[in-house]
Design an enzyme around this catalytic site. Structure first.
Site, PDB file in Angstrom:
ATOM      1  N   ASP A 123       0.809  -1.221   0.000  1.00 18.94           N
ATOM      2  CA  ASP A 123       0.000   0.000   0.000  1.00 18.94           C
ATOM      3  C   ASP A 123       0.844   1.274   0.000  1.00 18.94           C
ATOM      4  O   ASP A 123       2.004   1.268   0.389  1.00 18.94           O
ATOM      5  CB  ASP A 123      -0.865   0.056   1.270  1.00 18.94           C
ATOM      6  CG  ASP A 123      -2.006  -0.957   1.233  1.00 18.94           C
ATOM      7  OD1 ASP A 123      -2.018  -1.816   0.344  1.00 18.94           O
ATOM      8  OD2 ASP A 123      -2.882  -0.864   2.111  1.00 18.94           O
ATOM      9  N   HIS A 149       3.688  -2.459   2.918  1.00 23.96           N
ATOM     10  CA  HIS A 149       3.730  -1.112   2.325  1.00 23.96           C
ATOM     11  C   HIS A 149       4.935  -0.957   1.408  1.00 23.96           C
ATOM     12  O   HIS A 149       5.956  -1.607   1.609  1.00 23.96           O
ATOM     13  CB  HIS A 149       3.753  -0.064   3.429  1.00 23.96           C
ATOM     14  CG  HIS A 149       2.487  -0.059   4.241  1.00 23.96           C
ATOM     15  ND1 HIS A 149       2.265  -0.961   5.252  1.00 23.96           N
ATOM     16  CD2 HIS A 149       1.365   0.706   4.140  1.00 23.96           C
ATOM     17  CE1 HIS A 149       1.056  -0.746   5.767  1.00 23.96           C
ATOM     18  NE2 HIS A 149       0.478   0.250   5.110  1.00 23.96           N
TER      19      HIS A 149
HETATM   20 ZN   LIG Z   1      -2.573   3.121   3.376  1.00 19.99          ZN
END
Ligand SMILES: [Zn+2]
Length: 320
Positions: A138, A283
């Site tokens: 992400d 991430h």
């Molecule tokens: Zn996020």
């Protein structure tokens, strides 16, 4: 007093009789030693049905935890699977998926119990019938971690899913182009990563639209996956997304890689949560401080492969 009780009892009885008694709900309290697999076997359910119904963000259950089980439908004389799917307003394939025990069964019979498929608009886990896992990243793109992650994924021949932020796509379009060219799936993660529970509807819609347009401008394809920042979203926002053709994708295994944990902790967390159908949250963006996603990645891939897992994109995991 007696009158009041009698009146209330009548009201309750009338309300109960209004309910369709062929469909009823069940729950379960987790006992020590229980696992998702054990409970799903006991009730003839798939693991993903339990995870998605309960919106679980982990595959690990705690004793005493309450687990909701899907509504059950009791087959009536004259029912066919098709009739039942019409009655319950679900597709035949959803019906079969929610009832793995029916796969090898040729007939349904009156009195048989069928689990009602759920669709609460959010996916926490994909198909749990095969040893497949989806890695997701992400908050990118950017140009520090993203190129390194893409390089490792390419070397390992792993396809993953990236939930990208609109304003960063505008800044780093070449990174998004490479993700797409490498065969990864792309999802919308809003324009500027707000807490969606706090934004007004107009701003919410604008946030999603602008991001999808920016993604389409760069790779020529509009995404149909969405992930809410911080996992926060309201029911009416989910409904809007569904109407617009988006699937809202959450996760089953949270590495918490943003919090400064070591590569070893990231790998051991994923190994703990590893189950067929799991969606792993990581991430490819980090502002400051320690961030060891890159160091963890190839070790994680190697160890899960040793356990027999295959890596697929979220759409593949959902059977799309
Ligand atoms: Zn996020």
């Amino acid at each position: 007093m007696f009158k009041k009780v009698a009146f209330l009892t009548t009201v309750i009885l009338v309300l109960l009789s209004l309910r369709d008694d062929t469909v009823r709900a069940e729950g379960y309290i987790v006992k020590p030693g229980d696992t998702l697999l054990k409970i799903s076997d006991e009730y003839g359910l798939s693991v993903d049905t339990i995870v998605n119904l309960n919106r679980l963000q982990s595959t690990i259950l705690e004793p005493g935890q309450y687990v909701e089980l899907p509504d059950i439908y009791r087959v009536m004389v004259g029912d066919t699977l098709y009739k039942i799917s019409m009655k319950l307003e679900v597709s035949l394939s959803e019906l079969k998926e929610a009832n793995p025990a029916m796969q090898n069964q040729r007939w349904i019979y009156p009195g048989q119990i069928i689990h009602v498929p759920i669709n609460n608009g959010m996916v926490f886990m994909g198909d749990s019938s095969e040893k497949r896992i989806a890695l997701t990243f992400d908050d990118g793109p950017e140009n520090t971690y993203t190129p390194q992650i893409l390089e490792i994924l390419r070397q390992e021949n792993v396809k993953a899913t990236f939930f990208v932020v609109g304003e960063r796509v505008r800044e780093y379009p070449e990174q998004l182009r490479r993700m797409y060219k490498d065969g990864h799936a792309i999802g919308n993660h809003t324009w500027n990563h707000p807490h969606l529970s706090k934004v007004k509807d107009k701003e919410f819609i604008e946030n999603i639209r602008s991001t999808s347009e920016e993604i389409e401008r760069v790779i020529g394809v509009k995404p149909n996956l969405f992930r809410p920042p911080y996992g926060e979203i309201k029911d009416h926002q989910l409904e809007w997304l569904q109407q617009q053709g988006y699937q809202s994708i959450m996760w089953t295994a949270d590495t918490k890689d943003w919090s400064g944990v070591s590569a070893e902790d990231i790998v051991s967390k994923v190994k703990q949560e590893a189950n067929p159908g799991v969606i792993v949250l990581q991430h490819n963006y980090h502002a400051t401080g320690p961030f060891e996603t890159v160091q963890a990645l190839s070790v994680m891939i190697g160890e899960l492969r040793e356990q027999g897992y295959q890596f697929v994109t979220v759409p593949e995991l959902l059977g799309d």
